[in-house]
Motif scaffolding. Structure first.
Motif, PDB file in Angstrom:
ATOM      1  N   VAL A   1       0.844  -1.200   0.000  1.00  0.00           N
ATOM      2  CA  VAL A   1       0.000   0.000   0.000  1.00  0.00           C
ATOM      3  C   VAL A   1       0.877   1.247   0.000  1.00  0.00           C
ATOM      4  O   VAL A   1       0.598   2.222  -0.697  1.00  0.00           O
ATOM      5  CB  VAL A   1      -0.930   0.012   1.231  1.00  0.00           C
TER       6      VAL A   1
ATOM      7  N   MET B   1       2.247   2.145  -3.409  1.00  0.00           N
ATOM      8  CA  MET B   1       1.206   2.770  -4.237  1.00  0.00           C
ATOM      9  C   MET B   1       1.019   4.242  -3.858  1.00  0.00           C
ATOM     10  O   MET B   1       0.979   5.121  -4.710  1.00  0.00           O
ATOM     11  CB  MET B   1      -0.101   1.999  -4.054  1.00  0.00           C
TER      12      MET B   1
ATOM     13  N   GLU C   1       1.685   7.612  -6.076  1.00  0.00           N
ATOM     14  CA  GLU C   1       0.580   8.532  -6.346  1.00  0.00           C
ATOM     15  C   GLU C   1       0.944   9.956  -5.957  1.00  0.00           C
ATOM     16  O   GLU C   1       0.642  10.909  -6.686  1.00  0.00           O
ATOM     17  CB  GLU C   1      -0.667   8.090  -5.587  1.00  0.00           C
TER      18      GLU C   1
ATOM     19  N   ARG D   1      -0.488   0.822 -11.092  1.00  0.00           N
ATOM     20  CA  ARG D   1      -1.073   2.157 -10.882  1.00  0.00           C
ATOM     21  C   ARG D   1      -1.337   2.845 -12.211  1.00  0.00           C
ATOM     22  O   ARG D   1      -2.357   3.513 -12.389  1.00  0.00           O
ATOM     23  CB  ARG D   1      -0.103   2.994 -10.029  1.00  0.00           C
TER      24      ARG D   1
ATOM     25  N   ASP E   1      -4.490   1.705 -13.742  1.00  0.00           N
ATOM     26  CA  ASP E   1      -5.642   1.797 -12.835  1.00  0.00           C
ATOM     27  C   ASP E   1      -6.008   0.480 -12.157  1.00  0.00           C
ATOM     28  O   ASP E   1      -7.184   0.130 -12.023  1.00  0.00           O
ATOM     29  CB  ASP E   1      -6.870   2.359 -13.566  1.00  0.00           C
TER      30      ASP E   1
ATOM     31  N   ASN F   1      -5.429  -1.433  -8.513  1.00  0.00           N
ATOM     32  CA  ASN F   1      -4.919  -1.290  -7.160  1.00  0.00           C
ATOM     33  C   ASN F   1      -4.196  -2.588  -6.790  1.00  0.00           C
ATOM     34  O   ASN F   1      -4.840  -3.633  -6.674  1.00  0.00           O
ATOM     35  CB  ASN F   1      -6.059  -1.025  -6.171  1.00  0.00           C
TER      36      ASN F   1
ATOM     37  N   THR G   1      -5.490  -4.511  -3.650  1.00  0.00           N
ATOM     38  CA  THR G   1      -6.771  -5.181  -3.896  1.00  0.00           C
ATOM     39  C   THR G   1      -6.571  -6.408  -4.780  1.00  0.00           C
ATOM     40  O   THR G   1      -7.143  -7.474  -4.530  1.00  0.00           O
ATOM     41  CB  THR G   1      -7.755  -4.213  -4.571  1.00  0.00           C
TER      42      THR G   1
END
Length: 278
Positions: free
Chosen positions: A158, A161, A165, A224, A227, A229, A232
């Motif tokens: 996480v 990511m 971002e 990323r 698109d 995740n 997930t």
């Protein structure tokens, strides 16, 4: 002030009034529990912390399973914890630092200031522009780095990511997804060249770990970019593997066997069956 509040309440839609009453009910129950229940009286922010993390993961699981009744229940549990923290902070022994009104007004003020394209005259007509504005505003508010808002305790996948971002929000990113994929291939080739699984040579575990980290980071970057995740995606694969493995265990039990007593070929038959059903 009270007159204005009463006027607002009278003109609110019925459902909004019900929502406010429900929130008031929760606050009232929280007050009663904090004053009367031995367990609730004993809790501190520190003792609640690990329970809050657990509740957050349970909510995450419910979201992944698209289980709306469970999501509803878990949202209630998380909401209870938020109210609990605010109640503790409002007590004299905690310094009466803030209460739930301060919490809610604080986030409302932040949302308004971070959305000048809605509450001001700034133009931001794309999601990307909104994100860039958000990060720039955080820097103006005192953050020394756009990465300062990434919690250190986040799980590594996480965190990767979120780091990427936020870097993108500052304009630091690849231009085309093909460039990102080329980086993935480059990292994978470097890893393979140094730690070729086809040989039995002893490898430098520390160096291998660093290089493998680079491979994962580049894959997260590509995910990323298209698109996906990665957290997930991996968790869905985890759940899929669990379901199929449990099917394998169940079928083995039906034949009176344990997995350790079966050959890989025998297990493969049930695994292929599992792929059809789960």
């Amino acid at each position: 002030m009270q007159t204005n509040l009463n006027q607002r309440l009278e003109t609110m839609p019925a459902r909004r009034q019900e929502q406010l009453l429900a929130f008031d009910r929760l606050l009232t129950i929280m007050d009663e529990l904090r004053e009367q229940c031995p367990w609730d009286r004993k809790q501190t922010m520190d003792t609640l912390r690990h329970l809050t993390i657990e509740e957050t993961y349970e909510l995450s699981d419910a979201i992944l399973e698209k289980d709306l009744p469970e999501i509803r229940k878990e949202l209630g549990d998380v909401m209870l914890h938020l109210v609990f923290y605010a109640r503790i902070a409002s007590e004299p022994q905690s310094g009466a630092t803030f209460d739930i009104a301060d919490v809610l007004n604080g986030v409302c003020d932040k949302l308004i200031s971070r959305h000048p394209h809605i509450y001001g005259d700034v133009v931001a007509d794309t999601e990307e522009k909104v994100k860039q504005n958000w990060e720039q505003l955080k820097l103006k508010e005192g953050n020394k780095s756009v990465l300062a808002g990434v919690p250190g305790s986040l799980p590594a996948l996480v965190k990767a990511m979120r780091i990427q971002e936020k870097a993108r929000g500052a304009g630091f990113d690849w231009e085309e997804k093909q460039q990102v994929w080329e980086k993935v291939e480059e990292e994978m080739q470097e890893f393979k060249a140094e730690f070729n699984a086809e040989t039995d040579e002893k490898i430098d575990a520390e160096r291998a770990e660093k290089e493998f980290g680079d491979v994962l980071f580049s894959l997260v970057n590509y995910a990323r970019f298209i698109d996906i995740n990665p957290e997930t995606a991996l968790e869905r694969t985890n759940k899929k593997f669990i379901r199929r493995f449990q099917y394998l265990e169940e079928q083995a039990r039906k034949t009176g066997k344990q997995l350790k007593d079966m050959t890989l070929d025998e297990m493969e038959v049930y695994w292929q069956e599992a792929k059809q059903f789960v």
